[in-house]
Motif scaffolding. Structure first.
Motif, short mmCIF file in Angstrom:
data_model
loop_
_atom_site.label_atom_id
_atom_site.label_comp_id
_atom_site.label_asym_id
_atom_site.label_seq_id
_atom_site.Cartn_x
_atom_site.Cartn_y
_atom_site.Cartn_z
N LYS A 31 46.79 37.88 31.33
CA LYS A 31 45.33 37.92 31.32
C LYS A 31 44.85 39.26 31.88
O LYS A 31 45.38 39.73 32.87
N GLY A 32 43.86 39.83 31.22
CA GLY A 32 43.31 41.10 31.66
C GLY A 32 41.99 40.93 32.39
O GLY A 32 41.23 40.01 32.11
N ILE A 33 41.75 41.84 33.32
CA ILE A 33 40.46 41.93 34.02
C ILE A 33 39.93 43.32 33.77
O ILE A 33 40.55 44.32 34.16
N ASP A 34 38.77 43.41 33.12
CA ASP A 34 38.16 44.69 32.80
C ASP A 34 37.15 45.05 33.90
O ASP A 34 36.20 44.31 34.13
N LEU A 35 37.39 46.16 34.58
CA LEU A 35 36.48 46.58 35.65
C LEU A 35 35.07 46.83 35.16
O LEU A 35 34.11 46.75 35.93
N LYS A 36 34.93 47.13 33.89
CA LYS A 36 33.60 47.36 33.31
C LYS A 36 32.67 46.20 33.61
O LYS A 36 31.49 46.40 33.87
N ASP A 37 33.21 45.00 33.61
CA ASP A 37 32.40 43.80 33.85
C ASP A 37 31.88 43.69 35.28
O ASP A 37 31.03 42.86 35.57
N GLU A 52 30.18 41.46 45.57
CA GLU A 52 29.67 40.13 45.24
C GLU A 52 30.35 39.57 43.99
O GLU A 52 30.71 38.40 43.93
N LYS A 53 30.53 40.44 43.00
CA LYS A 53 31.18 39.99 41.76
C LYS A 53 32.65 39.67 42.00
O LYS A 53 33.19 38.70 41.43
N VAL A 54 33.31 40.45 42.83
CA VAL A 54 34.71 40.17 43.14
C VAL A 54 34.81 38.86 43.92
O VAL A 54 35.69 38.03 43.65
N ALA A 55 33.90 38.64 44.85
CA ALA A 55 33.90 37.39 45.63
C ALA A 55 33.66 36.18 44.72
O ALA A 55 34.12 35.07 45.03
N ALA A 56 32.99 36.38 43.60
CA ALA A 56 32.70 35.28 42.68
C ALA A 56 33.89 34.93 41.78
O ALA A 56 33.88 33.91 41.09
N ILE A 57 34.93 35.76 41.80
CA ILE A 57 36.12 35.46 41.01
C ILE A 57 36.76 34.18 41.54
O ILE A 57 36.96 34.03 42.75
N ASN A 58 37.09 33.28 40.65
CA ASN A 58 37.81 32.08 41.04
C ASN A 58 39.31 32.38 40.89
O ASN A 58 39.80 32.46 39.76
N PRO A 59 40.03 32.52 41.99
CA PRO A 59 41.46 32.84 41.90
C PRO A 59 42.25 31.83 41.07
O PRO A 59 43.24 32.18 40.44
N GLU A 60 41.79 30.59 41.04
CA GLU A 60 42.50 29.56 40.27
C GLU A 60 42.53 29.87 38.77
O GLU A 60 43.41 29.40 38.06
N ASP A 61 41.59 30.69 38.31
CA ASP A 61 41.59 31.10 36.90
C ASP A 61 42.80 31.97 36.57
O ASP A 61 43.09 32.22 35.40
N TYR A 62 43.50 32.45 37.60
CA TYR A 62 44.64 33.36 37.42
C TYR A 62 45.95 32.78 37.97
O TYR A 62 46.95 33.48 38.02
N ARG A 63 45.93 31.51 38.34
CA ARG A 63 47.11 30.89 38.94
C ARG A 63 48.30 30.98 38.00
O ARG A 63 48.23 30.64 36.84
N ASN A 64 49.44 31.46 38.56
CA ASN A 64 50.71 31.58 37.84
C ASN A 64 50.61 32.40 36.55
O ASN A 64 51.33 32.14 35.59
N ILE A 89 43.05 37.91 44.06
CA ILE A 89 43.81 37.02 43.20
C ILE A 89 45.32 37.00 43.45
O ILE A 89 46.01 36.12 42.97
N THR A 90 45.83 37.95 44.21
CA THR A 90 47.28 38.11 44.32
C THR A 90 48.02 36.92 44.93
O THR A 90 49.20 36.73 44.66
N ASP A 91 47.35 36.11 45.69
CA ASP A 91 48.02 34.96 46.30
C ASP A 91 48.43 33.89 45.29
O ASP A 91 49.31 33.08 45.56
N VAL A 92 47.79 33.89 44.12
CA VAL A 92 48.06 32.83 43.14
C VAL A 92 48.72 33.34 41.85
O VAL A 92 49.21 32.55 41.05
N THR A 93 48.73 34.65 41.65
CA THR A 93 49.29 35.20 40.41
C THR A 93 50.79 35.39 40.51
O THR A 93 51.36 35.41 41.60
N LYS A 94 51.43 35.57 39.36
CA LYS A 94 52.85 35.92 39.34
C LYS A 94 53.01 37.42 39.56
O LYS A 94 53.95 37.85 40.20
#
Length: 169
Positions: A31-37, A52-64, A89-94
């Motif tokens: 999955k990609g994350i575009d900084l433009k957003d 604020e936008k980074v804080a709104a990221i749900n880490p679970e959307d990136y789990r594993n 997000i690094t705590d939940v990603t591969k």
């Protein structure tokens, strides 16, 4: 059936070991994350809005998942911006990298080849499969040769019926 008409599988009896690089491709969602957003008007980084936008990221959307962070905007982004997203997000990603999907695939294959145990191929005649339904980065083939050259008896590329000899030890 008499022995003179017996069909023999010469490939099976040749002692040739088939090796398919696709077996090393790590399984999982990319999955990609575009900084433009995360940028104001997709071109300016305003720290407060960005945080604020980074804080709104749900880490679970990136789990594993394997995540690549990229910037499709024509904007200069300070390095700490990548730190913030990665920390979120690094705590939940591969794995998280900076770059595009191809960069991610190169790195994943690099890690897979560097950590794979090739002992089963020592002293063997090895045929690296040439056709695949998965896209393999070209660099993976180069790294594979580096790993196999010191240990295998011979290396070929392609299919058993039409292979290209690479080297013999």
């Amino acid at each position: 059936m008499s022995e003179e008409f017996e069909i023999k599988n010469k490939v099976a009896s040749s002692g040739l070991v088939n090796f398919d690089l696709t077996d090393l491709v790590p399984k999982g969602i990319r999955k990609g994350i575009d900084l433009k957003d995360f940028l104001y008007m997709e071109i300016i980084l305003k720290e407060k809005d960005f945080r604020e936008k980074v804080a709104a990221i749900n880490p679970e959307d990136y789990r594993n998942q394997y995540v690549y962070i990229y910037n499709s905007a024509d904007a200069i982004v300070p390095l700490w911006a990548y730190f913030l997203i990665t920390a979120r997000i690094t705590d939940v990603t591969k794995k998280v990298i900076f770059g595009n999907k191809e960069d991610l695939e190169v790195l994943l294959m690099h890690n897979a080849i560097q950590t794979h145990d090739f002992d089963e191929l020592k002293g063997k005649r090895v045929l690296v499969k040439g056709c695949s339904d998965k896209e393999i980065p070209e660099n993976a083939y180069i790294e594979l040769v580096e790993q196999l050259k010191p240990i295998v008896k011979s290396l070929m590329f392609g299919e058993a019926c039409s292979n290209v000899p690479i080297f013999k030890n």
